[in-house]
Design a protein around this motif. Structure first.
Motif, PDB file in Angstrom:
ATOM      1  N   CYS A 125      12.831 -11.239   0.955  1.00  0.00           N
ATOM      2  CA  CYS A 125      12.461 -12.623   1.251  1.00  0.00           C
ATOM      3  C   CYS A 125      13.508 -13.552   0.621  1.00  0.00           C
ATOM      4  O   CYS A 125      13.749 -13.490  -0.597  1.00  0.00           O
ATOM      5  N   TYR A 168       1.375 -16.029   6.090  1.00  0.00           N
ATOM      6  CA  TYR A 168       2.692 -15.977   6.727  1.00  0.00           C
ATOM      7  C   TYR A 168       3.408 -14.644   6.515  1.00  0.00           C
ATOM      8  O   TYR A 168       4.002 -14.091   7.432  1.00  0.00           O
ATOM      9  N   VAL A 193       8.284  -9.874   1.355  1.00  0.00           N
ATOM     10  CA  VAL A 193       8.090 -10.827   0.259  1.00  0.00           C
ATOM     11  C   VAL A 193       8.173 -10.170  -1.122  1.00  0.00           C
ATOM     12  O   VAL A 193       8.453 -10.833  -2.122  1.00  0.00           O
ATOM     13  N   TYR A 241      10.886 -10.608   6.887  1.00  0.00           N
ATOM     14  CA  TYR A 241      11.318 -10.367   5.510  1.00  0.00           C
ATOM     15  C   TYR A 241      10.181  -9.763   4.686  1.00  0.00           C
ATOM     16  O   TYR A 241       9.005  -9.948   4.985  1.00  0.00           O
TER      17      TYR A 241
END
Ligand SMILES: Cc1cc2nc3c(=O)[nH]c(=O)nc-3n(C[C@H](O)[C@H](O)[C@H](O)COP(=O)(O)OP(=O)(O)OC[C@H]3O[C@@H](n4cnc5c(N)ncnc54)[C@H](O)[C@@H]3O)c2cc1C
Ligand code: SF4
Length: 510
Positions: free
Chosen positions: A456, A439, A447, A445
């Motif tokens: 994130c 993902y 992570v 965003y």
């Protein structure tokens, strides 16, 4: 003059098993089976359109099968003008109009419905039978809990293995180990291609019910046109057979993996059929075991699969039966927030959440880790009230029944039960989702970022969650590591996480 002689056998929408206890000893001449499409049941939660289709189509086909065997069935359709809309209303109407003098029924799964039907005992003569489609009765589960300080699935599961003989070599677990979970936490290898799923195109009855639901329940969540669930034993058998033959071998390692646009991976997709009685849990497990004994699937996959069914599924039902109705009020972390609107619309830049909501909308399905570590984890970190969380899970999934949904949400996903079902909150930052999925690489965003504009959202929320509940979680052994890291964090960083998390909650409308 008494006109009554037979019994009214009540069959509910999740009791569609040929061997249902309410049907045992049925007298085809005098007895009458009552089945009713209840608007009260359909709207107690505004269930996903596909769930309504599943239950009503399966009920209609179950009634037709009974009739083909010569059983008399009083089937009350949703659009019957005389339909009172409730199960109690239809029981009263049938008793007033038919040649029957008493009711025989199987105990129902939902606590409030069972309590309501029990409250009719003064007015109606009702015999209630145990639901023996489960492997552990409520009485047996209660006996297992006696004298235990903590209820842990793992020990319950071992007991169930011994009792059923599944994956046992004499009195020892097959392969010398009870649990092979450590082998089942792998990310999808690059280029992995899950086998194509067997589809269940809507049969004629299902197509008819799809039209009914599409027209009458438009405001319910989800798409109806992509319906693809088995609605009778033959269709359910076909997907089970497909799973055991083509998927089971790959189920273990990829059990916790997630992948954008690929909601099913190697999961079995049996829960909607299993929960309404089209499949039998012990039969499923025996067939999985036979696949391992024949060398067609590895032990880690088969053990992991069987554990979900005789372990988690039965354990959750046991907890629900033992702790309700008080369990439904539990809110151990004092979560008071609202559920963000994107849980319904899917309109969020968080790729993991958007994909899970899309799967729920299109298929009334998300697999376990999406439910636990994406939507559940986020709701817990945000501090969403457990009632709102329960409501969402009851609405969006085709397999949702309170006896299994609630211990999973209040217990596993949000820790609202304070540690009855699980030993710790399953709280995680974006790093977990990144490790178990693809993902993050397609997400707006970052992570790895914790406090920047593109950070994130899981990251600050995670540290803020630990910060807010530091005292409460301090006594939990399995939280020691993250709390230790938190304790070493400079105060300025904690303040920054608090501020970032508060801004995130506001932006999400919590
Ligand atoms: C927050 C949350 C809510 C959930 N709500 C439901 C629900 O309403 N109904 C439901 O059936 N399951 C629920 N589950 C459990 C699990 O997610 C589903 O059973 C599973 O995703 C169904 O897909 P599958 O048949 O492909 O399962 P697989 O991954 O192939 O697993 C096989 C079977 O094991 C059983 N199982 C697996 N995990 C669990 C579990 N944690 N609890 C109970 N049974 C389990 C199911 O019967 C499932 O069909 C929930 C889990 C979480 C974390
Ligand atoms: S970066 Fe964060 S929000 Fe985006 S997919 Fe990864 S975990 Fe989800």
């Amino acid at each position: 003059m008494s006109k009554r002689q037979g019994a009214l056998r009540l069959v509910l929408g999740d009791q569609l098993s040929d061997g249902l206890s309410a049907l045992a000893g049925l007298d085809p001449v005098h007895d009458l089976v009552l089945m009713t499409e209840s608007v009260a049941e359909a709207t107690a939660w505004k269930h996903h359109k596909q769930k309504l289709v599943l239950v009503w189509s399966a009920m209609r086909q179950f009634a037709a099968r009974l009739e083909a065997r010569g059983v008399r069935v009083r089937y009350v359709r949703l659009d019957d003008p005389a339909n009172t809309g409730s199960i109690a209303g239809e029981l009263r109407r049938a008793l007033a109009e038919a040649l029957v003098d008493r009711v025989i029924r199987t105990a129902c799964g939902r606590w409030s419905l069972e309590a309501h039907l029990l409250s009719l005992a003064n007015e109606l003569q009702i015999e209630v039978r145990d639901d023996d489609r489960f492997l552990c009765s409520p009485t047996r589960f209660a006996a297992w809990t006696e004298g235990r300080k903590e209820l842990r699935m793992e020990y319950f599961y071992r007991e169930m293995r011994r009792r059923t003989g599944l994956l046992m070599d004499g009195d020892q677990p097959a392969g010398g180990q009870w649990n092979f979970d450590v082998e089942n936490r792998k990310k999808l290898p690059a280029g992995a291609r899950p086998p194509t799923r067997l589809r269940t195109p809507p049969n004629a009855v299902t197509a008819e019910v799809m039209a009914l639901v599409g027209a009458g329940f438009e405001d319910h969540f989800g798409r109806v046109d992509s319906f693809d669930w088995p609605t009778n034993p033959e269709e359910a058998e076909a997907i089970l057979d497909h799973f055991i033959t083509d998927m089971l071998a790959g189920f273990g390692e990829a059990q916790d993996a997630m992948s954008w646009g690929r909601p099913f991976l190697w999961h079995s997709l049996i829960s909607p059929a299993l929960n309404i009685g089209l499949l039998d849990p012990l039969d499923i497990c025996r067939r999985a075991e036979a696949a391992w004994r024949a060398g067609r699937a590895p032990l880690n996959a088969v053990e992991g699969f069987i554990r979900q069914i005789i372990g988690w599924r039965e354990f959750m039902r046991g907890i629900y039966g033992l702790k309700m109705p008080e369990y439904a009020l539990r809110n151990a972390l004092d979560a008071e927030g609202r559920l963000p609107w994107f849980y319904w619309s899917g309109e969020t830049d968080m790729a993991c959440v958007a994909d899970t909501v899309a799967s729920a909308r299109d298929h009334a399905y998300a697999h376990h880790i999406q439910r636990l570590m994406v939507t559940g984890n986020l709701a817990m970190l945000l501090g969403v009230h457990p009632d709102a969380v329960d409501d969402w899970y009851m609405v969006v999934f085709a397999d949702a029944y309170e006896w299994v949904e609630m211990p999973n949400t209040r217990g596993m996903a949000t820790f609202a039960d304070g540690g009855i079902a699980g030993s710790k909150p399953y709280a995680a930052s974006g790093a977990y989702i990144d490790r178990m999925s693809d993902y993050c690489k397609g997400c707006r965003y970052d992570v790895k970022d914790r406090l920047g504009d593109n950070a994130c959202p899981f990251n600050a929320l995670y540290w803020d969650f630990l910060d807010r509940h530091e005292q409460r979680l301090g006594g939990l052994g399995r939280m020691m590591m993250p709390l230790k890291t938190l304790s070493r964090m400079p105060e300025a960083e904690r303040i920054a996480f608090r501020a970032k998390a508060a801004a995130t909650r506001t932006a999400m409308g919590v």
